[in-house]
Design a protein around this motif. Structure first.
Motif, PDB file in Angstrom:
ATOM      1  N   LYS A  26       0.911  -1.057   0.234  1.00 37.21           N
ATOM      2  CA  LYS A  26       0.113   0.301  -0.369  1.00 37.21           C
ATOM      3  C   LYS A  26       1.049   1.223   0.056  1.00 37.21           C
ATOM      4  O   LYS A  26       0.666   2.626  -0.503  1.00 37.21           O
ATOM      5  CB  LYS A  26      -1.094   0.220   1.498  1.00 37.21           C
ATOM      6  CG  LYS A  26      -1.658   0.962   0.927  1.00 37.21           C
ATOM      7  CD  LYS A  26      -3.105   1.251   2.197  1.00 37.21           C
ATOM      8  CE  LYS A  26      -3.879   2.135   1.998  1.00 37.21           C
ATOM      9  NZ  LYS A  26      -5.177   1.981   3.092  1.00 37.21           N
ATOM     10  N   LYS A  27       1.802   0.560   0.679  1.00 39.24           N
ATOM     11  CA  LYS A  27       2.644   2.140   0.606  1.00 39.24           C
ATOM     12  C   LYS A  27       3.304   2.218  -0.837  1.00 39.24           C
ATOM     13  O   LYS A  27       4.247   4.502  -0.407  1.00 39.24           O
ATOM     14  CB  LYS A  27       3.923   1.994   1.252  1.00 39.24           C
ATOM     15  CG  LYS A  27       3.510   2.083   2.760  1.00 39.24           C
ATOM     16  CD  LYS A  27       4.485   1.146   4.144  1.00 39.24           C
ATOM     17  CE  LYS A  27       4.270   0.950   5.427  1.00 39.24           C
ATOM     18  NZ  LYS A  27       3.617   2.308   6.097  1.00 39.24           N
ATOM     19  N   VAL A  28       3.498   1.426  -1.786  1.00 42.21           N
ATOM     20  CA  VAL A  28       4.392   2.261  -2.637  1.00 42.21           C
ATOM     21  C   VAL A  28       3.469   1.772  -4.220  1.00 42.21           C
ATOM     22  O   VAL A  28       3.547   1.941  -5.141  1.00 42.21           O
ATOM     23  CB  VAL A  28       5.647   0.762  -2.956  1.00 42.21           C
ATOM     24  CG1 VAL A  28       6.357   1.215  -1.689  1.00 42.21           C
ATOM     25  CG2 VAL A  28       4.766  -0.431  -3.054  1.00 42.21           C
ATOM     26  N   VAL A  29       2.589   1.483  -4.081  1.00 41.69           N
ATOM     27  CA  VAL A  29       0.773   1.262  -5.372  1.00 41.69           C
ATOM     28  C   VAL A  29       0.069   2.303  -5.363  1.00 41.69           C
ATOM     29  O   VAL A  29      -0.451   2.570  -4.346  1.00 41.69           O
ATOM     30  CB  VAL A  29       1.139   0.229  -5.119  1.00 41.69           C
ATOM     31  CG1 VAL A  29       1.488  -0.905  -5.265  1.00 41.69           C
ATOM     32  CG2 VAL A  29       0.014  -0.369  -5.249  1.00 41.69           C
ATOM     33  N   ARG A  30      -0.128   2.711  -6.005  1.00 44.07           N
ATOM     34  CA  ARG A  30      -1.479   4.216  -6.509  1.00 44.07           C
ATOM     35  C   ARG A  30      -2.477   2.548  -7.807  1.00 44.07           C
ATOM     36  O   ARG A  30      -2.330   2.297  -8.115  1.00 44.07           O
ATOM     37  CB  ARG A  30      -1.426   4.952  -6.829  1.00 44.07           C
ATOM     38  CG  ARG A  30      -0.924   5.608  -8.156  1.00 44.07           C
ATOM     39  CD  ARG A  30      -0.616   6.243  -8.648  1.00 44.07           C
ATOM     40  NE  ARG A  30       0.564   6.808  -9.185  1.00 44.07           N
ATOM     41  CZ  ARG A  30       1.183   8.301  -9.944  1.00 44.07           C
ATOM     42  NH1 ARG A  30       1.179   9.822  -9.007  1.00 44.07           N
ATOM     43  NH2 ARG A  30       1.582   8.437 -10.482  1.00 44.07           N
ATOM     44  N   TRP A  31      -4.081   3.649  -7.819  1.00 42.25           N
ATOM     45  CA  TRP A  31      -4.388   3.084  -8.007  1.00 42.25           C
ATOM     46  C   TRP A  31      -4.306   3.946  -9.840  1.00 42.25           C
ATOM     47  O   TRP A  31      -4.540   4.813  -9.880  1.00 42.25           O
ATOM     48  CB  TRP A  31      -6.258   3.206  -7.727  1.00 42.25           C
ATOM     49  CG  TRP A  31      -6.520   2.560  -6.790  1.00 42.25           C
ATOM     50  CD1 TRP A  31      -6.620   2.664  -5.958  1.00 42.25           C
ATOM     51  CD2 TRP A  31      -6.966   0.975  -7.055  1.00 42.25           C
ATOM     52  NE1 TRP A  31      -6.851   1.350  -5.572  1.00 42.25           N
ATOM     53  CE2 TRP A  31      -7.218   0.115  -5.918  1.00 42.25           C
ATOM     54  CE3 TRP A  31      -6.991  -0.273  -8.603  1.00 42.25           C
ATOM     55  CZ2 TRP A  31      -8.213  -1.371  -5.909  1.00 42.25           C
ATOM     56  CZ3 TRP A  31      -7.342  -1.084  -8.746  1.00 42.25           C
ATOM     57  CH2 TRP A  31      -7.986  -1.587  -6.730  1.00 42.25           C
ATOM     58  N   ARG A  32      -4.222   2.885 -11.057  1.00 47.48           N
ATOM     59  CA  ARG A  32      -4.124   3.652 -12.082  1.00 47.48           C
ATOM     60  C   ARG A  32      -6.042   3.564 -12.127  1.00 47.48           C
ATOM     61  O   ARG A  32      -6.619   2.310 -13.022  1.00 47.48           O
ATOM     62  CB  ARG A  32      -3.636   2.723 -13.489  1.00 47.48           C
ATOM     63  CG  ARG A  32      -3.446   3.550 -14.832  1.00 47.48           C
ATOM     64  CD  ARG A  32      -2.126   2.957 -15.316  1.00 47.48           C
ATOM     65  NE  ARG A  32      -1.511   3.668 -16.721  1.00 47.48           N
ATOM     66  CZ  ARG A  32      -0.819   3.339 -17.675  1.00 47.48           C
ATOM     67  NH1 ARG A  32      -0.799   1.804 -17.221  1.00 47.48           N
ATOM     68  NH2 ARG A  32      -0.728   4.269 -18.775  1.00 47.48           N
ATOM     69  N   ILE A  33      -6.641   4.501 -13.249  1.00 47.13           N
ATOM     70  CA  ILE A  33      -7.948   4.328 -13.952  1.00 47.13           C
ATOM     71  C   ILE A  33      -8.571   4.096 -14.734  1.00 47.13           C
ATOM     72  O   ILE A  33      -7.465   4.519 -15.635  1.00 47.13           O
ATOM     73  CB  ILE A  33      -8.242   5.845 -13.565  1.00 47.13           C
ATOM     74  CG1 ILE A  33      -8.170   6.857 -11.619  1.00 47.13           C
ATOM     75  CG2 ILE A  33     -10.044   6.232 -13.450  1.00 47.13           C
ATOM     76  CD1 ILE A  33      -8.547   7.922 -11.969  1.00 47.13           C
ATOM     77  N   LEU A  94      -5.355  19.365 -10.663  1.00 47.09           N
ATOM     78  CA  LEU A  94      -4.302  17.559 -10.911  1.00 47.09           C
ATOM     79  C   LEU A  94      -5.061  16.496 -11.018  1.00 47.09           C
ATOM     80  O   LEU A  94      -4.592  16.036 -11.943  1.00 47.09           O
ATOM     81  CB  LEU A  94      -3.787  18.182  -9.226  1.00 47.09           C
ATOM     82  CG  LEU A  94      -3.075  16.741  -8.694  1.00 47.09           C
ATOM     83  CD1 LEU A  94      -1.763  16.355  -9.648  1.00 47.09           C
ATOM     84  CD2 LEU A  94      -2.548  17.023  -7.663  1.00 47.09           C
ATOM     85  N   ILE A  95      -6.569  16.495 -10.328  1.00 45.12           N
ATOM     86  CA  ILE A  95      -7.404  15.413 -10.920  1.00 45.12           C
ATOM     87  C   ILE A  95      -7.857  15.879 -12.774  1.00 45.12           C
ATOM     88  O   ILE A  95      -7.030  13.962 -13.258  1.00 45.12           O
ATOM     89  CB  ILE A  95      -8.562  14.959  -9.853  1.00 45.12           C
ATOM     90  CG1 ILE A  95      -8.259  14.677  -7.973  1.00 45.12           C
ATOM     91  CG2 ILE A  95      -9.712  14.636 -11.257  1.00 45.12           C
ATOM     92  CD1 ILE A  95      -9.726  15.535  -8.075  1.00 45.12           C
ATOM     93  N   CYS A  96      -7.634  16.376 -13.480  1.00 40.93           N
ATOM     94  CA  CYS A  96      -7.876  16.621 -14.914  1.00 40.93           C
ATOM     95  C   CYS A  96      -6.465  16.361 -15.369  1.00 40.93           C
ATOM     96  O   CYS A  96      -6.391  15.884 -16.902  1.00 40.93           O
ATOM     97  CB  CYS A  96      -8.194  17.719 -15.055  1.00 40.93           C
ATOM     98  SG  CYS A  96     -10.127  18.046 -14.267  1.00 40.93           S
ATOM     99  N   GLY A  97      -5.193  16.236 -14.955  1.00 36.74           N
ATOM    100  CA  GLY A  97      -4.291  16.028 -15.466  1.00 36.74           C
ATOM    101  C   GLY A  97      -4.303  14.161 -15.310  1.00 36.74           C
ATOM    102  O   GLY A  97      -3.168  13.978 -15.507  1.00 36.74           O
ATOM    103  N   ILE A  98      -4.499  13.308 -14.684  1.00 37.03           N
ATOM    104  CA  ILE A  98      -4.512  12.246 -14.613  1.00 37.03           C
ATOM    105  C   ILE A  98      -5.608  11.513 -15.629  1.00 37.03           C
ATOM    106  O   ILE A  98      -6.575  11.786 -15.840  1.00 37.03           O
ATOM    107  CB  ILE A  98      -5.304  11.322 -13.223  1.00 37.03           C
ATOM    108  CG1 ILE A  98      -4.747  12.097 -11.831  1.00 37.03           C
ATOM    109  CG2 ILE A  98      -5.553  10.439 -12.701  1.00 37.03           C
ATOM    110  CD1 ILE A  98      -5.145  11.831 -10.741  1.00 37.03           C
ATOM    111  N   GLN A  99      -4.476  11.080 -16.345  1.00 41.58           N
ATOM    112  CA  GLN A  99      -4.897   9.975 -17.276  1.00 41.58           C
ATOM    113  C   GLN A  99      -6.199   8.712 -16.931  1.00 41.58           C
ATOM    114  O   GLN A  99      -6.003   8.683 -16.305  1.00 41.58           O
ATOM    115  CB  GLN A  99      -4.182   8.948 -18.090  1.00 41.58           C
ATOM    116  CG  GLN A  99      -4.600   8.810 -19.520  1.00 41.58           C
ATOM    117  CD  GLN A  99      -3.404   8.059 -20.232  1.00 41.58           C
ATOM    118  OE1 GLN A  99      -2.129   7.666 -19.727  1.00 41.58           O
ATOM    119  NE2 GLN A  99      -3.808   7.638 -21.917  1.00 41.58           N
TER     120      GLN A  99
END
Length: 291
Positions: A26-33, A94-99
């Protein structure tokens, strides 16, 4: 046989990570949408490297519970009207810059930082060790009477919250990670607190004036020195911490205004900063003067 915490006594670090995969990863990963259906807006990491309920500048209220990212998406694009209901303009930008990946039906996990040759288990273990050690080092510095801005700077160092070029590069915000002052070196936390050419020059001036601050080769060497000098030589550590902060401030001025303070000026101000903040006697209100 496994103990109650999920791994054998004396097990290797890799075994511990595998047994407690969710906790470590959990400390090193994030969600790709993809469609956003698997991601909690406030509890999961999908913006930069922290979940929103862990951002110090964001307050989540009880009605924010169990809200999913898919409500912010319409026809494969961010729904700006929905975003405006929940967030302010800077966070919306910032959110709108997320693909959003329209060809990917489900959400998936990716590494928060770009991988510099380390395995995933090594990255996870390093993150868990840093969390533990930063608390120890921070307690050490709390006794040194740093000025508020210097203290905040070092708190951010211990929490990896300084926007060095490496920090920005790893988060895919910037395309390069070399020192902006022209040094051929990665600008990371070790660079700005130990190895920066300008900081080394500042320490040389301080040592000419008789302070005797070592040139450190690693964080471990620096923290060992701080720990051993903490009780009787807090003033000296204060000067070093102030020098690192003022050098970072001068670096930002150089980056944004094209002007840079000389090493001698920064060294002088470091002594002044420490003298103002460090009292000779706890029972007196007098301060050590710069002279």
């Amino acid at each position: 046989m496994y103990s109650g915490i999920g791994y054998r006594r004396g097990a290797s670090s890799t075994c511990k990570i595998l047994a407690n995969g969710n906790k470590f990863l959990k400390k090193v990963v994030r969600w790709r949408i993809g469609n956003g259906c698997s991601i909690d807006i406030y509890k999961d990491i999908w913006i930069l490297d922290k979940s929103l309920d862990n951002w110090h500048t964001f307050v989540a209220t009880p009605e924010h519970d169990n809200q999913i990212v898919d409500k912010l998406i319409s026809d494969g694009y961010w729904n700006v009207e929905e975003l405006k209901i929940l967030f302010r303009e800077d966070l919306i930008s910032l959110i709108c810059g997320i693909q959003i990946l329209p060809n990917q039906e489900d959400d998936c996990l990716e590494l928060i930082h770009q991988n510099f040759g380390c395995s995933v288990s090594a990255l996870a273990y390093k993150a868990s060790v840093q969390d533990h050690s930063s608390c120890f080092y921070w307690e050490c510095l709390k006794n040194i009477k740093l000025r508020p801005r210097v203290e905040v700077f070092w708190w951010r160092i211990f929490n990896n919250a300084i926007p060095t070029f490496q920090f920005l590069f790893q988060r895919r915000i910037q395309g390069e990670f070399d020192c902006p002052r022209g040094s051929i070196a990665t600008e990371d936390l070790e660079h700005i607190t130990l190895k920066c050419v300008k900081l080394v020059e500042i320490i040389c001036y301080l040592n000419k004036w008789g302070f005797g601050i070592p040139n450190f080769k690693s964080f471990q060497e620096c923290w060992k020195w701080m720990e051993s000098y903490n009780k009787g030589h807090g003033y000296l550590i204060n000067i070093y911490c102030s020098a690192a902060y003022l050098n970072w401030r001068a670096r930002n001025r150089f980056l944004h205004e094209g002007k840079d303070d000389s090493a001698m000026v920064i060294a002088t101000n470091s002594v002044s900063y420490a003298s103002i903040s460090y009292m000779v006697d706890k029972d007196k209100l007098g301060h050590w003067g710069t002279n």
